[in-house]
Design a protein around this motif. Structure first.
Motif, PDB file in Angstrom:
ATOM      1  N   TRP A  84       0.828  -1.211   0.000  1.00 23.18           N
ATOM      2  CA  TRP A  84       0.000   0.000   0.000  1.00 23.18           C
ATOM      3  C   TRP A  84       0.857   1.253   0.000  1.00 23.18           C
ATOM      4  N   ARG A  85       2.158   1.070   0.261  1.00 28.82           N
ATOM      5  CA  ARG A  85       3.027   2.247   0.266  1.00 28.82           C
ATOM      6  C   ARG A  85       3.183   2.793  -1.142  1.00 28.82           C
ATOM      7  N   SER A  86       3.597   4.017  -1.213  1.00 28.77           N
ATOM      8  CA  SER A  86       3.715   4.660  -2.494  1.00 28.77           C
ATOM      9  C   SER A  86       4.706   3.938  -3.385  1.00 28.77           C
ATOM     10  N   PRO A  87       4.286   3.574  -4.610  1.00 29.12           N
ATOM     11  CA  PRO A  87       5.221   2.887  -5.497  1.00 29.12           C
ATOM     12  C   PRO A  87       6.357   3.808  -5.916  1.00 29.12           C
ATOM     13  N   GLN A 135      -2.165   7.759  -9.174  1.00 26.40           N
ATOM     14  CA  GLN A 135      -2.393   6.810  -8.083  1.00 26.40           C
ATOM     15  C   GLN A 135      -1.109   6.397  -7.384  1.00 26.40           C
ATOM     16  N   GLU A 136      -1.087   6.562  -6.075  1.00 23.72           N
ATOM     17  CA  GLU A 136       0.058   6.103  -5.282  1.00 23.72           C
ATOM     18  C   GLU A 136      -0.308   4.956  -4.348  1.00 23.72           C
ATOM     19  N   PHE A 137      -1.609   4.773  -4.111  1.00 27.11           N
ATOM     20  CA  PHE A 137      -2.001   3.653  -3.251  1.00 27.11           C
ATOM     21  C   PHE A 137      -3.275   3.012  -3.775  1.00 27.11           C
ATOM     22  N   GLU A 138      -3.470   1.782  -3.349  1.00 26.23           N
ATOM     23  CA  GLU A 138      -4.683   1.058  -3.716  1.00 26.23           C
ATOM     24  C   GLU A 138      -5.282   0.522  -2.424  1.00 26.23           C
ATOM     25  N   LEU A 139      -6.563   0.712  -2.234  1.00 24.53           N
ATOM     26  CA  LEU A 139      -7.195   0.183  -1.030  1.00 24.53           C
ATOM     27  C   LEU A 139      -7.525  -1.287  -1.265  1.00 24.53           C
ATOM     28  N   PRO A 146       0.798   8.796   1.170  1.00 24.85           N
ATOM     29  CA  PRO A 146       0.499   8.544  -0.240  1.00 24.85           C
ATOM     30  C   PRO A 146      -0.859   9.128  -0.651  1.00 24.85           C
ATOM     31  N   ILE A 147      -0.950   9.532  -1.889  1.00 32.48           N
ATOM     32  CA  ILE A 147      -2.174  10.194  -2.370  1.00 32.48           C
ATOM     33  C   ILE A 147      -2.694   9.561  -3.666  1.00 32.48           C
ATOM     34  N   ASN A 148      -3.967   9.762  -3.917  1.00 37.82           N
ATOM     35  CA  ASN A 148      -4.588   9.457  -5.208  1.00 37.82           C
ATOM     36  C   ASN A 148      -5.305  10.725  -5.670  1.00 37.82           C
ATOM     37  N   LEU A 149      -5.282  10.979  -6.966  1.00 42.94           N
ATOM     38  CA  LEU A 149      -5.909  12.189  -7.484  1.00 42.94           C
ATOM     39  C   LEU A 149      -6.873  11.822  -8.607  1.00 42.94           C
TER      40      LEU A 149
END
Lengths: 144, 133
Positions: free
Chosen positions: A31-34, B82-86, A41-44
């Motif tokens: 789940w950490r930022s790739p 996207q940096e994370f996936e739930l 970490p964020i999603n936009l």
């Protein structure tokens, strides 16, 4: 014999085990930022009307959460303090990140700070951003 | 220091159909990060499970295993960046018989699960009052 000098093989084994777990990890932290790591970490997500920023930051003290918008940038601040009544001395395992964080995200479009909304639920902060009036796409009618 | 709680990877045993489903689900889960503390009376486990609501949480103690599972509501739209996936969470801990598994309590707040496993009363420190002669 002095107690401090006594070799305690089982304690030594446990120490080694902890060390191995620390080095190689015993989990899958996908789940950490790739991208290697800015926290949180964020999603936009963008659409015609608005821009949604999702931030993964569990266990943050609500009063420390701070979202500010300047120009096209959003700055996120917060703190996760250690649990009260749990002492460092009794800690067997520590994998969770504690302390303060600050992250600034450039959105690339001018934002309206007055029309920003944020809510924090189940450890996920969701920020609804609105484009500044001058940055809103305008439909151009084409004349003959 | 007494290490009464040890870690293990999710089990891959296949005992019956339900287990097979559990294993299948486990392949799509992440292991939550945890802290484990020991107090005089209990072990306290804190696990980061952001995105899990209390209805999606499952904590079970079966013989010598404590299992925590968290189910997240999948989102329909894919983010533009996207940096994370739930993803669902799953982790198993090994318990020893020194713990009072019947009195385990679990609470979830802001994506952090707190599980308290009390020690057996016989292992808890007792204050002995000294009478003056």
């Amino acid at each position: 014999m002095n107690r401090a000098m006594t070799w305690q093989p089982w304690q030594e084994m446990r120490r080694l085990q902890r060390e191995m777990e620390r080095l190689f990890g015993d989990g899958n932290w996908s789940w950490r930022s790739p991208l290697g790591g800015e926290y949180p970490p964020i999603n936009l997500t963008r659409n015609d009307q608005n821009i949604t920023l999702q931030v993964l930051c569990p266990g943050v003290n609500r009063e420390s959460l701070d979202v500010s918008v300047v120009g096209d940038a959003v700055t996120l601040r917060g703190e996760r303090a250690p649990e009260p009544n749990l002492s460092e001395a009794g800690c067997h395992k520590q994998e969770r990140l504690l302390g303060t964080f600050m992250r600034t995200v450039g959105i690339g479009e001018r934002l309206d700070p007055e029309r920003t909304q944020a809510n924090y639920r189940n450890g996920v902060l969701e920020v609804q951003l609105t484009r500044a009036p001058e940055a809103t796409p305008k439909k151009i009618t084409i004349k003959n | 220091m007494a290490t009464t709680t040890t870690m293990s990877r999710p089990s891959t045993r296949t005992r019956d159909k339900n287990d097979a489903i559990a294993v299948e689900r486990a392949t799509r889960t992440v292991v939550p990060r945890v802290d484990i503390y020991e107090t005089d009376t209990a072990y306290v486990l804190l696990a980061d499970m952001p995105g899990v609501a209390s209805g999606g949480l499952e904590v079970t103690a079966d013989r010598d295993e404590l299992t925590i599972r968290g189910h997240v509501q999948p989102t329909m739209n894919t983010p533009d960046y996207q940096e994370f996936e739930l993803t669902d969470y799953h982790r198993i801990f090994v318990l020893t018989e020194d713990l009072d598994t019947a009195s385990i309590t679990a609470t979830l707040k802001d994506g952090v699960l707190r599980v308290e496993v009390p020690k057996h009363p016989r292992l808890q420190p007792k204050k002995i009052s000294v009478r003056a002669e």
